[in-house]
Motif scaffolding. Structure first.
Motif, PDB file in Angstrom:
ATOM      1  N   SER A 177     -11.052  32.216 -12.389  1.00  0.00           N
ATOM      2  CA  SER A 177      -9.954  31.837 -13.276  1.00  0.00           C
ATOM      3  C   SER A 177      -9.493  30.402 -13.037  1.00  0.00           C
ATOM      4  O   SER A 177      -9.504  29.910 -11.902  1.00  0.00           O
ATOM      5  CB  SER A 177      -8.753  32.767 -13.064  1.00  0.00           C
ATOM      6  OG  SER A 177      -9.094  34.097 -13.392  1.00  0.00           O
ATOM      7  N   GLU A 178      -9.080  29.746 -14.112  1.00  0.00           N
ATOM      8  CA  GLU A 178      -8.434  28.449 -13.994  1.00  0.00           C
ATOM      9  C   GLU A 178      -7.032  28.631 -13.410  1.00  0.00           C
ATOM     10  O   GLU A 178      -6.436  29.703 -13.525  1.00  0.00           O
ATOM     11  CB  GLU A 178      -8.304  27.794 -15.375  1.00  0.00           C
ATOM     12  CG  GLU A 178      -9.613  27.339 -15.970  1.00  0.00           C
ATOM     13  CD  GLU A 178     -10.054  25.998 -15.427  1.00  0.00           C
ATOM     14  OE1 GLU A 178      -9.496  25.549 -14.407  1.00  0.00           O
ATOM     15  OE2 GLU A 178     -10.960  25.395 -16.024  1.00  0.00           O
ATOM     16  N   LYS A 179      -6.477  27.601 -12.810  1.00  0.00           N
ATOM     17  CA  LYS A 179      -5.104  27.635 -12.328  1.00  0.00           C
ATOM     18  C   LYS A 179      -4.153  27.796 -13.510  1.00  0.00           C
ATOM     19  O   LYS A 179      -4.342  27.180 -14.555  1.00  0.00           O
ATOM     20  CB  LYS A 179      -4.769  26.353 -11.560  1.00  0.00           C
ATOM     21  CG  LYS A 179      -5.598  26.148 -10.293  1.00  0.00           C
ATOM     22  CD  LYS A 179      -5.308  27.220  -9.251  1.00  0.00           C
ATOM     23  CE  LYS A 179      -6.065  26.952  -7.962  1.00  0.00           C
ATOM     24  NZ  LYS A 179      -5.826  28.031  -6.951  1.00  0.00           N
ATOM     25  N   TRP A 180      -3.142  28.606 -13.330  1.00  0.00           N
ATOM     26  CA  TRP A 180      -2.234  28.901 -14.433  1.00  0.00           C
ATOM     27  C   TRP A 180      -1.551  27.640 -14.955  1.00  0.00           C
ATOM     28  O   TRP A 180      -1.394  27.462 -16.163  1.00  0.00           O
ATOM     29  CB  TRP A 180      -1.187  29.935 -14.010  1.00  0.00           C
ATOM     30  CG  TRP A 180      -0.142  29.416 -13.052  1.00  0.00           C
ATOM     31  CD1 TRP A 180      -0.164  29.487 -11.695  1.00  0.00           C
ATOM     32  CD2 TRP A 180       1.072  28.735 -13.401  1.00  0.00           C
ATOM     33  NE1 TRP A 180       0.952  28.885 -11.155  1.00  0.00           N
ATOM     34  CE2 TRP A 180       1.733  28.413 -12.179  1.00  0.00           C
ATOM     35  CE3 TRP A 180       1.666  28.363 -14.601  1.00  0.00           C
ATOM     36  CZ2 TRP A 180       2.963  27.746 -12.151  1.00  0.00           C
ATOM     37  CZ3 TRP A 180       2.876  27.685 -14.574  1.00  0.00           C
ATOM     38  CH2 TRP A 180       3.514  27.386 -13.353  1.00  0.00           C
ATOM     39  N   GLN A 181      -1.153  26.733 -14.039  1.00  0.00           N
ATOM     40  CA  GLN A 181      -0.416  25.547 -14.459  1.00  0.00           C
ATOM     41  C   GLN A 181      -1.294  24.589 -15.265  1.00  0.00           C
ATOM     42  O   GLN A 181      -0.805  23.887 -16.158  1.00  0.00           O
ATOM     43  CB  GLN A 181       0.214  24.831 -13.255  1.00  0.00           C
ATOM     44  CG  GLN A 181      -0.750  24.337 -12.199  1.00  0.00           C
ATOM     45  CD  GLN A 181      -1.008  25.366 -11.110  1.00  0.00           C
ATOM     46  OE1 GLN A 181      -1.058  26.554 -11.363  1.00  0.00           O
ATOM     47  NE2 GLN A 181      -1.171  24.871  -9.878  1.00  0.00           N
ATOM     48  N   ARG A 189     -12.342  22.416 -11.647  1.00  0.00           N
ATOM     49  CA  ARG A 189     -13.327  23.496 -11.602  1.00  0.00           C
ATOM     50  C   ARG A 189     -14.601  23.102 -12.342  1.00  0.00           C
ATOM     51  O   ARG A 189     -14.562  22.289 -13.260  1.00  0.00           O
ATOM     52  CB  ARG A 189     -12.734  24.756 -12.238  1.00  0.00           C
ATOM     53  CG  ARG A 189     -13.389  26.059 -11.824  1.00  0.00           C
ATOM     54  CD  ARG A 189     -13.073  27.169 -12.806  1.00  0.00           C
ATOM     55  NE  ARG A 189     -13.762  26.948 -14.080  1.00  0.00           N
ATOM     56  CZ  ARG A 189     -13.706  27.781 -15.111  1.00  0.00           C
ATOM     57  NH1 ARG A 189     -12.959  28.858 -15.039  1.00  0.00           N
ATOM     58  NH2 ARG A 189     -14.373  27.523 -16.217  1.00  0.00           N
ATOM     59  N   ALA A 190     -15.716  23.688 -11.976  1.00  0.00           N
ATOM     60  CA  ALA A 190     -16.977  23.417 -12.655  1.00  0.00           C
ATOM     61  C   ALA A 190     -16.971  24.012 -14.054  1.00  0.00           C
ATOM     62  O   ALA A 190     -16.318  25.016 -14.312  1.00  0.00           O
ATOM     63  CB  ALA A 190     -18.138  23.998 -11.839  1.00  0.00           C
ATOM     64  N   GLU A 191     -17.710  23.378 -14.954  1.00  0.00           N
ATOM     65  CA  GLU A 191     -17.939  23.871 -16.322  1.00  0.00           C
ATOM     66  C   GLU A 191     -16.642  24.302 -16.999  1.00  0.00           C
ATOM     67  O   GLU A 191     -16.411  25.463 -17.282  1.00  0.00           O
ATOM     68  CB  GLU A 191     -18.923  25.055 -16.297  1.00  0.00           C
ATOM     69  CG  GLU A 191     -19.406  25.481 -17.683  1.00  0.00           C
ATOM     70  CD  GLU A 191     -20.221  26.763 -17.656  1.00  0.00           C
ATOM     71  OE1 GLU A 191     -20.413  27.348 -18.725  1.00  0.00           O
ATOM     72  OE2 GLU A 191     -20.663  27.163 -16.569  1.00  0.00           O
TER      73      GLU A 191
END
Length: 285
Positions: free
Chosen positions: A254-258, A270-272
């Motif tokens: 998952s991406e960071k929420w912020q 993050r990659a891709e």
């Protein structure tokens, strides 16, 4: 009681009712939800109704009083049917196109958060990027109509629209049992071509559309699914996808929420990921 209070209480009741059904069916707390998901759902679930929408309405009111003071409540005597038509065209139709545009590469980063959830439910309803809502044309149009005097008609419209949208995202799946009743087949045929239902909107959130059920390149309607029928983006199967979310989150986490909420002010390492500022297209067929 003021109009906004009535609207707010009604929408809270709608969320609460659908959430209660999800809890009873053990579908509210998804095993697929990560810590980032939980924080994102909570933050945008509060930011949109408590900050973004009130700020837009307040700003429209202040600008109206400054630039067009004589126009306040000038349309309060319009026929109700005409106000409803105006709202459907300026709010719901523009939201259809805003949503459809958000599935193109340059706007996808502002809508990606909504599709990153590997689950469905009421908690997904407001899940989006902050700026996706801040610049949504329909919200600003609604603020203008309120200044011009739409008042209780807008409140009623907003409650009906949110009932449909919440129901279309909810794991309560209100349409599932109705499809099985033979006597309701004509009604359901008409209904699923008029408003968004769980079956049609779940298809829009599918992880894949290779199975013929998922359809994330269509089914963009919010209140009216009729816009999809009209513009050729409708896909109706009366089935529910087996999985939701985004392939790149499965591969990289998952991406960071912020980052999901405040991109492009914050960017991902993050990659891709489209949230790094590097163009990455939305999922395709």
């Amino acid at each position: 009681m003021q109009q906004q209070q009535v609207q707010g209480l009604a929408i809270i009741a709608l969320f609460g009712g659908f959430a209660a059904v999800e809890l009873l069916r053990r579908r509210f707390f998804s095993p697929h939800a990560t810590r980032e998901d939980n924080r994102l759902d909570l933050v945008m679930g509060l930011l949109l109704p408590l900050f973004i929408v009130p700020a837009i309405i307040l700003l429209c009111n202040l600008l109206g009083q400054w630039l067009f003071p004589d126009a306040q409540n000038q349309l309060a005597d319009w026929p109700i049917w005409l106000m409803i038509v105006a709202l459907l065209l300026s709010d719901d139709l523009t939201q259809y196109w805003w949503h459809r545009l958000s599935h193109t590469s340059w706007m996808w980063p502002f809508h990606r958060a909504h599709h990153a959830a590997a689950y469905m439910g009421v908690r997904v309803v407001y899940r989006n990027n902050f700026f996706y809502y801040l610049f949504m044309p329909g919200l600003w149009a609604s603020g203008i109509w309120l200044y011009l005097g739409f008042g209780w008609v807008y409140v009623s419209y907003a409650i009906v629209k949110m009932a449909v949208i919440i129901g279309a995202h909810s794991e309560a799946r209100w349409d599932e049992k109705l499809y099985a009743i033979p006597a309701l087949r004509p009604l359901m045929w008409l209904l699923e071509r008029t408003i968004s239902t769980p079956a049609t909107h779940f298809a829009h959130h599918a992880l894949s559309q290779k199975d013929g059920i998922g359809h994330y390149t269509g089914n963009y309607g919010n209140l009216l699914f009729f816009w999809d029928v009209l513009f050729g983006t409708a896909h109706i199967t009366r089935q529910y996808p087996p999985a939701f979310g985004l392939p790149d989150d499965i591969r990289h986490g998952s991406e960071k929420w912020q980052v999901q909420v405040f991109y492009p002010l914050l960017k991902s390492s993050r990659a891709e990921t489209v949230l790094s500022g590097t163009p990455v297209p939305p999922p395709e067929a």
